[in-house]
Motif scaffolding. Structure first.
Motif, short mmCIF file in Angstrom:
data_model
loop_
_atom_site.label_atom_id
_atom_site.label_comp_id
_atom_site.label_asym_id
_atom_site.label_seq_id
_atom_site.Cartn_x
_atom_site.Cartn_y
_atom_site.Cartn_z
N ILE A 1 0.85 -1.18 0.00
CA ILE A 1 0.00 0.00 0.00
C ILE A 1 0.89 1.24 0.00
O ILE A 1 2.07 1.17 0.35
CB ILE A 1 -0.96 0.05 1.21
N GLU A 2 0.29 2.36 -0.39
CA GLU A 2 0.96 3.66 -0.31
C GLU A 2 -0.03 4.67 0.25
O GLU A 2 -1.17 4.76 -0.19
CB GLU A 2 1.41 4.11 -1.69
N LEU A 3 0.43 5.41 1.23
CA LEU A 3 -0.33 6.51 1.82
C LEU A 3 0.57 7.74 1.76
O LEU A 3 1.42 7.92 2.63
CB LEU A 3 -0.71 6.20 3.27
N LYS A 4 0.42 8.51 0.68
CA LYS A 4 1.30 9.66 0.45
C LYS A 4 2.74 9.14 0.35
O LYS A 4 3.02 8.31 -0.49
CB LYS A 4 1.14 10.72 1.52
N ASP A 5 3.63 9.58 1.25
CA ASP A 5 5.03 9.16 1.22
C ASP A 5 5.30 7.96 2.11
O ASP A 5 6.46 7.60 2.33
CB ASP A 5 5.93 10.32 1.66
N VAL A 6 4.27 7.34 2.63
CA VAL A 6 4.41 6.18 3.51
C VAL A 6 4.10 4.93 2.70
O VAL A 6 3.04 4.83 2.08
CB VAL A 6 3.47 6.28 4.73
N HIS A 7 5.03 4.00 2.69
CA HIS A 7 4.85 2.74 1.98
C HIS A 7 4.61 1.64 3.01
O HIS A 7 5.15 1.69 4.11
CB HIS A 7 6.08 2.41 1.14
N GLY A 8 3.81 0.66 2.65
CA GLY A 8 3.49 -0.38 3.61
C GLY A 8 3.20 -1.72 3.00
O GLY A 8 3.08 -1.86 1.78
N LEU A 9 3.08 -2.70 3.86
CA LEU A 9 2.76 -4.06 3.50
C LEU A 9 1.76 -4.59 4.51
O LEU A 9 1.95 -4.44 5.72
CB LEU A 9 4.02 -4.93 3.50
N ILE A 10 0.66 -5.20 4.01
CA ILE A 10 -0.39 -5.75 4.86
C ILE A 10 -0.48 -7.25 4.62
O ILE A 10 -0.45 -7.69 3.47
CB ILE A 10 -1.76 -5.12 4.54
N TYR A 11 -0.59 -8.02 5.70
CA TYR A 11 -0.92 -9.44 5.59
C TYR A 11 -1.75 -9.82 6.80
O TYR A 11 -1.84 -9.05 7.76
CB TYR A 11 0.33 -10.32 5.47
N TYR A 12 -2.39 -10.99 6.75
CA TYR A 12 -3.15 -11.42 7.92
C TYR A 12 -2.94 -12.90 8.18
O TYR A 12 -2.54 -13.67 7.31
CB TYR A 12 -4.64 -11.11 7.77
N ALA A 13 -3.21 -13.27 9.44
CA ALA A 13 -3.14 -14.66 9.87
C ALA A 13 -4.42 -14.98 10.62
O ALA A 13 -4.81 -14.24 11.52
CB ALA A 13 -1.94 -14.87 10.79
#
Length: 124
Positions: free
Chosen positions: A35-47
């Motif tokens: 994901i990207e939120l403006k200048d913040v990059h991220g990674l999402i996963y679930y268990a």
């Protein structure tokens, strides 16, 4: 410190190549979505953890990573948001659980898509 930053950047770059850039995506357990939120990059996963999904979101801004862990029951959602500049909308990603599926909805990209004209130009 530099090794941690390089490792985090590599993980985010690899995740971006693997999962693509759709505005909404259904995740499988343990599979990541960038994901990207403006200048913040991220990674999402679930268990899956019993009757809840443990959702792990790792965010990186300028080499400083942090993690947000939430649990979602069926029908619940959580929202991540980064504020916009004055007069600009916030960047928003919603994580929604419906039954045995988890969806990541990038509302920012959906808004951009809604104002794109057939010739590819954006409406102002």
């Amino acid at each position: 410190m530099r090794l941690t930053q390089s490792l985090a950047a590599g993980v985010f770059a690899a995740a971006a190549l693997i999962v693509g850039a759709a505005s909404a995506a259904e995740l499988k357990a343990y599979a990541g979505k960038s994901i990207e939120l403006k200048d913040v990059h991220g990674l999402i996963y679930y268990a899956p953890k019993g009757d809840v999904f443990e959702v792990v979101t790792t965010l990186d801004t300028e080499g400083h990573a942090f993690r947000v862990v939430s649990t979602l029951k069926d029908g619940q959602s959580t929202t991540l948001s980064a504020p916009g500049a004055l007069g600009e909308e916030a960047a928003t990603v919603e994580i929604r659980r419906d039954g045995d599926s988890l969806s990541v909805i990038d509302h920012t990209r959906q808004r951009r898509a809604e104002v794109t004209l057939p010739n590819g130009r954006r409406a102002d």
